[in-house]
Design a protein around this motif. Structure first.
Motif, mmCIF file in Angstrom:
data_model
loop_
_atom_site.group_PDB
_atom_site.id
_atom_site.type_symbol
_atom_site.label_atom_id
_atom_site.label_comp_id
_atom_site.label_asym_id
_atom_site.label_seq_id
_atom_site.Cartn_x
_atom_site.Cartn_y
_atom_site.Cartn_z
ATOM 1 N N GLY A 12 -23.620 6.018 -21.115
ATOM 2 C CA GLY A 12 -24.844 5.939 -21.904
ATOM 3 C C GLY A 12 -25.077 4.524 -22.387
ATOM 4 N N PRO A 13 -26.278 4.272 -22.905
ATOM 5 C CA PRO A 13 -26.599 2.927 -23.384
ATOM 6 C C PRO A 13 -25.933 2.611 -24.726
ATOM 7 N N ALA A 14 -26.108 1.365 -25.166
ATOM 8 C CA ALA A 14 -25.496 0.894 -26.413
ATOM 9 C C ALA A 14 -25.951 1.750 -27.596
ATOM 10 N N GLY A 17 -23.908 6.629 -29.146
ATOM 11 C CA GLY A 17 -22.916 7.525 -29.757
ATOM 12 C C GLY A 17 -21.848 7.974 -28.780
ATOM 13 N N LYS A 18 -21.780 7.302 -27.603
ATOM 14 C CA LYS A 18 -20.804 7.756 -26.594
ATOM 15 C C LYS A 18 -19.366 7.514 -27.043
ATOM 16 N N GLY A 19 -19.135 6.415 -27.767
ATOM 17 C CA GLY A 19 -17.772 6.128 -28.233
ATOM 18 C C GLY A 19 -17.312 7.156 -29.258
ATOM 19 N N LEU A 39 -13.018 -3.261 -22.265
ATOM 20 C CA LEU A 39 -12.448 -4.125 -21.212
ATOM 21 C C LEU A 39 -13.402 -5.276 -20.902
ATOM 22 N N TYR A 40 -14.707 -4.954 -20.812
ATOM 23 C CA TYR A 40 -15.705 -6.008 -20.544
ATOM 24 C C TYR A 40 -15.820 -6.938 -21.756
ATOM 25 N N ARG A 41 -15.710 -6.351 -22.939
ATOM 26 C CA ARG A 41 -15.705 -7.191 -24.145
ATOM 27 C C ARG A 41 -14.484 -8.122 -24.146
ATOM 28 N N LEU A 81 -13.760 -8.482 -31.220
ATOM 29 C CA LEU A 81 -14.209 -7.680 -30.069
ATOM 30 C C LEU A 81 -15.514 -6.956 -30.374
ATOM 31 N N ARG A 82 -15.681 -6.561 -31.639
ATOM 32 C CA ARG A 82 -16.844 -5.727 -32.015
ATOM 33 C C ARG A 82 -18.057 -6.541 -32.420
ATOM 34 N N GLN A 83 -17.934 -7.882 -32.434
ATOM 35 C CA GLN A 83 -19.087 -8.687 -32.849
ATOM 36 C C GLN A 83 -20.192 -8.644 -31.795
ATOM 37 N N GLY A 89 -22.034 -11.070 -24.560
ATOM 38 C CA GLY A 89 -21.236 -11.720 -23.504
ATOM 39 C C GLY A 89 -20.724 -10.687 -22.509
ATOM 40 N N ALA A 90 -20.296 -9.540 -23.023
ATOM 41 C CA ALA A 90 -19.791 -8.468 -22.148
ATOM 42 C C ALA A 90 -20.894 -8.012 -21.207
ATOM 43 N N SER A 91 -22.096 -7.897 -21.736
ATOM 44 C CA SER A 91 -23.221 -7.451 -20.923
ATOM 45 C C SER A 91 -23.514 -8.473 -19.816
ATOM 46 N N ARG A 92 -23.284 -9.769 -20.102
ATOM 47 C CA ARG A 92 -23.521 -10.804 -19.072
ATOM 48 C C ARG A 92 -22.410 -10.783 -18.009
ATOM 49 N N GLY A 125 -18.347 4.702 -20.889
ATOM 50 C CA GLY A 125 -18.846 3.410 -20.417
ATOM 51 C C GLY A 125 -20.258 3.506 -19.886
ATOM 52 N N ARG A 126 -20.484 2.814 -18.763
ATOM 53 C CA ARG A 126 -21.817 2.788 -18.158
ATOM 54 C C ARG A 126 -21.810 3.388 -16.755
ATOM 55 N N ASP A 127 -20.655 3.312 -16.083
ATOM 56 C CA ASP A 127 -20.600 3.682 -14.656
ATOM 57 C C ASP A 127 -19.437 4.616 -14.365
ATOM 58 N N ILE A 128 -18.996 5.358 -15.365
ATOM 59 C CA ILE A 128 -17.808 6.209 -15.153
ATOM 60 C C ILE A 128 -18.146 7.334 -14.171
ATOM 61 N N GLY A 129 -19.273 8.002 -14.397
ATOM 62 C CA GLY A 129 -19.656 9.110 -13.524
ATOM 63 C C GLY A 129 -20.165 8.667 -12.160
ATOM 64 N N ARG A 152 -29.187 2.646 -35.724
ATOM 65 C CA ARG A 152 -27.746 2.904 -35.905
ATOM 66 C C ARG A 152 -26.958 1.605 -35.926
ATOM 67 N N ARG A 153 -27.299 0.709 -34.972
ATOM 68 C CA ARG A 153 -26.570 -0.564 -34.919
ATOM 69 C C ARG A 153 -26.870 -1.397 -36.161
ATOM 70 N N PHE A 154 -28.123 -1.377 -36.617
ATOM 71 C CA PHE A 154 -28.540 -2.103 -37.829
ATOM 72 C C PHE A 154 -27.727 -1.600 -39.036
ATOM 73 N N ALA A 175 -32.922 -6.007 -24.779
ATOM 74 C CA ALA A 175 -32.479 -6.973 -23.767
ATOM 75 C C ALA A 175 -31.224 -6.452 -23.070
ATOM 76 N N ARG A 176 -30.306 -5.866 -23.847
ATOM 77 C CA ARG A 176 -29.053 -5.368 -23.260
ATOM 78 C C ARG A 176 -29.344 -4.156 -22.368
ATOM 79 N N ASP A 177 -30.230 -3.276 -22.810
ATOM 80 C CA ASP A 177 -30.624 -2.118 -21.979
ATOM 81 C C ASP A 177 -31.167 -2.610 -20.632
HETATM 82 N N1 LIG Z 1 -18.196 0.879 -17.911
HETATM 83 C C1 LIG Z 1 -18.831 -0.148 -18.506
HETATM 84 C C2 LIG Z 1 -18.694 -0.370 -19.895
HETATM 85 C C3 LIG Z 1 -19.357 -1.442 -20.460
HETATM 86 N N2 LIG Z 1 -20.077 -2.274 -19.674
HETATM 87 C C4 LIG Z 1 -20.725 -3.470 -20.228
HETATM 88 O O1 LIG Z 1 -20.084 -3.900 -21.407
HETATM 89 C C5 LIG Z 1 -21.025 -4.064 -22.490
HETATM 90 C C6 LIG Z 1 -20.360 -3.624 -23.793
HETATM 91 O O2 LIG Z 1 -20.103 -2.235 -23.679
HETATM 92 P P1 LIG Z 1 -19.777 -1.317 -24.942
HETATM 93 O O3 LIG Z 1 -19.709 0.077 -24.427
HETATM 94 O O4 LIG Z 1 -18.575 -1.840 -25.647
HETATM 95 O O5 LIG Z 1 -21.017 -1.559 -25.868
HETATM 96 P P2 LIG Z 1 -21.694 -0.577 -26.893
HETATM 97 O O6 LIG Z 1 -22.428 0.421 -26.060
HETATM 98 O O7 LIG Z 1 -20.608 0.072 -27.695
HETATM 99 O O8 LIG Z 1 -22.573 -1.451 -27.711
HETATM 100 C C7 LIG Z 1 -22.249 -3.246 -22.074
HETATM 101 O O9 LIG Z 1 -23.479 -3.778 -22.529
HETATM 102 C C8 LIG Z 1 -22.194 -3.258 -20.557
HETATM 103 O O10 LIG Z 1 -22.894 -4.362 -20.039
HETATM 104 C C9 LIG Z 1 -20.220 -2.019 -18.334
HETATM 105 O O11 LIG Z 1 -20.906 -2.750 -17.634
HETATM 106 N N3 LIG Z 1 -19.578 -0.970 -17.757
#
Ligand SMILES: Nc1ccn([C@@H]2O[C@H](COP(=O)(O)OP(=O)(O)O)[C@@H](O)[C@H]2O)c(=O)n1
Ligand SMILES: Nc1ncnc2c1ncn2[C@@H]1O[C@H](COP(=O)(O)OP(=O)(O)O)[C@@H](O)[C@H]1O
Length: 221
Positions: A12-14, A17-19, A39-41, A81-83, A89-92, A125-129, A152-154, A175-177
């Motif tokens: 799911g996206p940032a 609530g996936k975490g 890991l990306y962070r 890591l959480r900043q 940077g992780a998204s890039r 994450g984003r690509d687990i499935g 929520r992030r605010f 932008a991150r989406d």
């Molecule tokens: N399986 C994943 C997990 C994260 N990411 C990247 O890592 C960034 C940070 O992921 P995150 O899950 O910690 O971020 P939040 O959704 O918690 O804000 C995301 O914006 C994605 O660009 C990814 O590409 N693939």
């Protein structure tokens, strides 16, 4: 036929609530949990710390390949890591093929052989499935409107004593989406067999109960 491994894939996206959901599900099932975004962070944070250029794909891939399990443990425990600059940077760096390849085996090994003798694994994450665990018996795609997620992030940032502006948080989220959804490799999309759970109007408990119903129906007994 071989039985599918007991894996719950949550994408799911940032700030969807996936975490939060992944942690609750892992606790309820006694499964091991891997927050793959961390890991990306960690790759981004190691580059920020060494002064590397986050927009240099070769440097990003090299940084990802250089990470040892000890580095990952150290960096993922670092409060930085959480900043939000680490998240950006992780998204890039996560759009770089070499970075994704370097992290692939670590994630698959965790899913195939969950640490601590756990009976199964939850990965978020984003690509687990779609990429990491395409055979997972349970795939959830958790989402909410971008305004709800930015709110929520605010609130989270304010809770940490920061003084964010809502329009800035919303713009960062958009932008991150866009970056995560439009990249060429492993873009953020629900797997074809994922159940989409929109929690814009639900609280944490309701989201958890809805997810557990899907999980109980799909997880092999
Ligand atoms: N399986 C994943 C997990 C994260 N990411 C990247 O890592 C960034 C940070 O992921 P995150 O899950 O910690 O971020 P939040 O959704 O918690 O804000 C995301 O914006 C994605 O660009 C990814 O590409 N693939
Ligand atoms: N279903 C929900 N309803 C309302 N708020 C939620 C829900 N799930 C999570 N939150 C809150 O939203 C914020 C982001 O949640 P988090 O689980 O970190 O999202 P993600 O891992 O998708 O970035 C946290 O402050 C969390 O408490």
């Amino acid at each position: 036929m071989t039985r599918p491994l007991p894996i719950v894939a949550i994408d799911g996206p940032a700030a969807s609530g996936k975490g939060t959901l992944a942690r609750r599900v892992a606790d309820a099932l006694g499964f091991a949990l891997l927050d793959t975004g961390a890991l990306y962070r960690a790759v981004a944070l190691s580059m920020i710390r060494s002064g590397a250029d986050l927009d240099d794909p070769a440097a990003a891939a090299a940084a990802a390949r250089a990470l040892t399990a000890d580095d990952i443990a150290r960096l993922t425990a670092d409060p930085a890591l959480r900043q939000d600059d680490t998240a950006a940077g992780a998204s890039r760096v996560s759009a770089v093929t070499g970075v994704r390849l370097a992290l692939l085996e670590f994630q698959r090994a965790f899913a195939a052989c969950p640490p601590g003798g756990a009976a199964g694994a939850v990965l978020d994450g984003r690509d687990i499935g779609t990429v990491i665990c395409p055979d997972a018996p349970v795939k959830l795609f958790v989402t909410a409107s971008v305004e709800v997620r930015a709110r929520r992030r605010f609130d989270e940032l304010r809770g940490r004593g920061e003084t964010p502006s809502f329009p800035d948080v919303l713009a960062d989220m958009q932008a991150r989406d866009a970056r995560d959804s439009n990249r060429a490799i492993a873009p953020l999309v629900p797997a074809r067999d994922a159940v989409v759970l929109d929690n814009s109007d639900k609280d944490v408990r309701q989201s958890f109960e809805e997810a557990m119903q899907v999980i109980r129906a799909r997880l092999p007994a």
